[in-house]
Scaffold this motif. Sequence first.
Motif, PDB file in Angstrom:
ATOM      1  N   PHE A   1       0.839  -1.190   0.000  1.00 53.77           N
ATOM      2  CA  PHE A   1       0.000   0.000   0.000  1.00 53.77           C
ATOM      3  C   PHE A   1       0.879   1.247   0.000  1.00 53.77           C
ATOM      4  O   PHE A   1       1.913   1.300   0.676  1.00 53.77           O
ATOM      5  N   TYR A   2       0.442   2.248  -0.738  1.00 55.66           N
ATOM      6  CA  TYR A   2       1.207   3.493  -0.841  1.00 55.66           C
ATOM      7  C   TYR A   2       0.294   4.684  -0.560  1.00 55.66           C
ATOM      8  O   TYR A   2      -0.923   4.595  -0.692  1.00 55.66           O
ATOM      9  N   GLY A   3       0.912   5.813  -0.223  1.00 59.53           N
ATOM     10  CA  GLY A   3       0.150   7.044  -0.027  1.00 59.53           C
ATOM     11  C   GLY A   3      -0.934   6.867   1.026  1.00 59.53           C
ATOM     12  O   GLY A   3      -0.689   6.367   2.127  1.00 59.53           O
ATOM     13  N   TYR A   4      -2.164   7.274   0.673  1.00 62.37           N
ATOM     14  CA  TYR A   4      -3.275   7.158   1.611  1.00 62.37           C
ATOM     15  C   TYR A   4      -3.633   5.696   1.882  1.00 62.37           C
ATOM     16  O   TYR A   4      -4.148   5.362   2.950  1.00 62.37           O
ATOM     17  N   GLY A   5      -3.344   4.834   0.929  1.00 60.31           N
ATOM     18  CA  GLY A   5      -3.568   3.415   1.162  1.00 60.31           C
ATOM     19  C   GLY A   5      -2.714   2.905   2.307  1.00 60.31           C
ATOM     20  O   GLY A   5      -3.183   2.145   3.157  1.00 60.31           O
ATOM     21  N   SER A   6      -1.461   3.347   2.364  1.00 65.97           N
ATOM     22  CA  SER A   6      -0.548   2.909   3.418  1.00 65.97           C
ATOM     23  C   SER A   6      -0.945   3.484   4.774  1.00 65.97           C
ATOM     24  O   SER A   6      -1.007   2.767   5.775  1.00 65.97           O
ATOM     25  N   SER A   7      -1.225   4.801   4.829  1.00 67.36           N
ATOM     26  CA  SER A   7      -1.555   5.419   6.113  1.00 67.36           C
ATOM     27  C   SER A   7      -2.839   4.844   6.693  1.00 67.36           C
ATOM     28  O   SER A   7      -2.926   4.588   7.905  1.00 67.36           O
ATOM     29  N   GLU A   8      -3.833   4.603   5.856  1.00 68.05           N
ATOM     30  CA  GLU A   8      -5.098   4.066   6.348  1.00 68.05           C
ATOM     31  C   GLU A   8      -4.961   2.612   6.782  1.00 68.05           C
ATOM     32  O   GLU A   8      -5.564   2.181   7.772  1.00 68.05           O
ATOM     33  N   ARG A   9      -4.138   1.835   6.055  1.00 65.20           N
ATOM     34  CA  ARG A   9      -3.952   0.432   6.435  1.00 65.20           C
ATOM     35  C   ARG A   9      -3.152   0.341   7.748  1.00 65.20           C
ATOM     36  O   ARG A   9      -3.460  -0.476   8.620  1.00 65.20           O
ATOM     37  N   LYS A  10      -2.143   1.200   7.907  1.00 61.57           N
ATOM     38  CA  LYS A  10      -1.377   1.207   9.156  1.00 61.57           C
ATOM     39  C   LYS A  10      -2.260   1.556  10.346  1.00 61.57           C
ATOM     40  O   LYS A  10      -2.150   0.956  11.428  1.00 61.57           O
ATOM     41  N   ALA A  11      -3.126   2.542  10.161  1.00 62.76           N
ATOM     42  CA  ALA A  11      -4.037   2.936  11.236  1.00 62.76           C
ATOM     43  C   ALA A  11      -4.970   1.788  11.598  1.00 62.76           C
ATOM     44  O   ALA A  11      -5.238   1.530  12.785  1.00 62.76           O
ATOM     45  N   GLU A  12      -5.451   1.073  10.591  1.00 62.37           N
ATOM     46  CA  GLU A  12      -6.351  -0.053  10.814  1.00 62.37           C
ATOM     47  C   GLU A  12      -5.650  -1.181  11.572  1.00 62.37           C
ATOM     48  O   GLU A  12      -6.204  -1.766  12.508  1.00 62.37           O
ATOM     49  N   ILE A  13      -4.407  -1.464  11.191  1.00 64.23           N
ATOM     50  CA  ILE A  13      -3.639  -2.529  11.848  1.00 64.23           C
ATOM     51  C   ILE A  13      -3.343  -2.159  13.297  1.00 64.23           C
ATOM     52  O   ILE A  13      -3.480  -2.979  14.212  1.00 64.23           O
ATOM     53  N   ASP A  14      -2.948  -0.905  13.526  1.00 60.84           N
ATOM     54  CA  ASP A  14      -2.646  -0.469  14.886  1.00 60.84           C
ATOM     55  C   ASP A  14      -3.881  -0.494  15.779  1.00 60.84           C
ATOM     56  O   ASP A  14      -3.806  -0.832  16.964  1.00 60.84           O
ATOM     57  N   GLU A  15      -5.014  -0.118  15.206  1.00 61.77           N
ATOM     58  CA  GLU A  15      -6.248  -0.094  15.986  1.00 61.77           C
ATOM     59  C   GLU A  15      -6.656  -1.508  16.410  1.00 61.77           C
ATOM     60  O   GLU A  15      -7.101  -1.733  17.538  1.00 61.77           O
TER      61      GLU A  15
END
Length: 627
Positions: free
Chosen positions: A446-460
Amino acid sequence: MKTYAKDSTAEAVVLYDFADYSYTFQDNIPVVAYNFHKRIKILKKSGLERGTMTIPFRFESSMERQELVRNIKGMTYNLENGTVQITELTSKSIFEEKTSNNTREMKIIFPQVKEGSVIDLSYSIESPLWYFLRNWSFQQDIPVAWSGIKATIPGYFDFKLTYFGYHPFAIKEVKEGKSVFITRVTPLGEEIKDPYLAYHFAMKDLPALRPDDFMTTVEDYRSSIDFELARTVFPTTGERVYSVTYKDLTKTLLEESNYGVAIRKFGKTAKKIAAEITAKAASKDSMAIIGAAYDYIRNTVNWNGENRIVVTAKLDQIYEKKQGTSTEINLILVAVLNELGYDSNPVLLSTRAHGKVLTEIALIDRFNYSVAHIMVNGKDFLLDASDRYVKMNMLPKRCLNERGWLVSKNPKWVSLAPNGRKQSTIELVFDIAEDQQLKGYFTETFYGYGSSERKAEIDEEGSEKYIEKLKAQFTQFENPSFSLKESESGDARLHCKTTINEAYSIAGDRIFMQPLLWKAQSKNPFMQSERRYPVDFGYGIQETIMARYTIPQNYTVESLPTYMNIYLPNNKGKYLFMIKAENGVIELTSQLLIAKSVFSSDEYFELKELFTKMMAKQGEQIVLKKK
């Protein structure tokens, strides 16, 4: 009426909704008189909850700010054996409830409400808040057959009227007249009549307004009228200006103890933080220093999930507590960047869920968020330290809402357009086994907004729970081995080695397989025949899928999907599909690109056609035949 002809799915319909606003004067003190009348037809069981209505009103200890609800009348009409039965509302069905320290509501429960009922409510409100007129919404979450408002406003009050929505007026009238409001006489003893404006607006056949895919907030699209007091001109006190310009708003915030002054008072602590950042910096390059400050603040002070304009406590206390609102965190960042020698200032904005701001009228309530601004090589550079996942000069999706206001000595509008896309690259590498299985692996980066949103989802979720969730989602995966690792550039990456059961179908001596497996688009989000509202993705989208399938030695390729490369006009988007088979290996590429973040309603059909053709292509099968 058993169903509403213009919307057969409607659970209820507003037959009539009307308001009349006028001013009266008690001892020459203005009072707003509101009169409301509403009539609703219940069509389905799911609409029975419409039989409970609420009337919100202001209630404070001071009579000068206390609204009075009067003349509540209600009736329920039912058709029984061809005869209309009327059940009147009684005081036992009216309850007053406290909703906050300054607000209450009348809760009204209509009697004998059932499918087919028509409920009718009228009431009046007497309000001493003469400087405030309630906004009027024509459109609701159920269809509205007719909605109208009349407002008679004395010339003492100059209100700005702002119209929202996408539906035409059935009535749009403004008439001038004269009447006696404040009692005065001429030297000859004649009553003085003052001018007034009489507004009459109405709309008809309004569709239900509900949240839809790719919208900001429904309030941005609701057909409504807002009243904003610009000035008053009373015969006894003269002119007073209430309308605030953005220049006025900027000056107020810079001098506000809970905003501009709060930044300056944090200077001593900010100086210590800046010194620490400088000492630890591996490079003295400006971008490296800015990046270090950005990472330090967002990894030190946690966002509490709240959005407010002004700070709730001293920034030193927020920093010590290591938790704050989005504005508090970003004002701390502004102060630190200033101590590092950069000219940094806050930018006011309204999040997507909060609604769009008005450029013509400066209303502080239209904003709910602040980010940090800095100029880099003559360009606006925006940072949001309340988000731990977006990269430098990328605002989280919640902030991508057209424009924000720079609060500085040189204020201006700043674009909130996305600086990047939501991107993903999926690699599918599988061997096709004869027992309806695929054996191999897939990697999704995932790149860009895909990466930031996926990281947030995983951390949550937490990594372990996130992987367990994936296992529960992909029931056809046999003993999947998931791993979460960042790419070399720090982007989110998911890898999985597995065997996929029932991955294709067999008919006689042939294998039929969907080429993109579970990654094929399963639903077209654009199924309406028309759309009145813009399609707002928030950012551009790019999804690339590359697959490599090794076919069994005793099979040969009989047919493959055909090549496709379709474009939206003016390069606003495209879909590419290409596939080939060589030496027992099938390779394909599928790529969807949405280059624009916002499409107008006129461009809706283009998007719908793109997705329709893409889904049809992705539905074509790979056909293998036994040798």
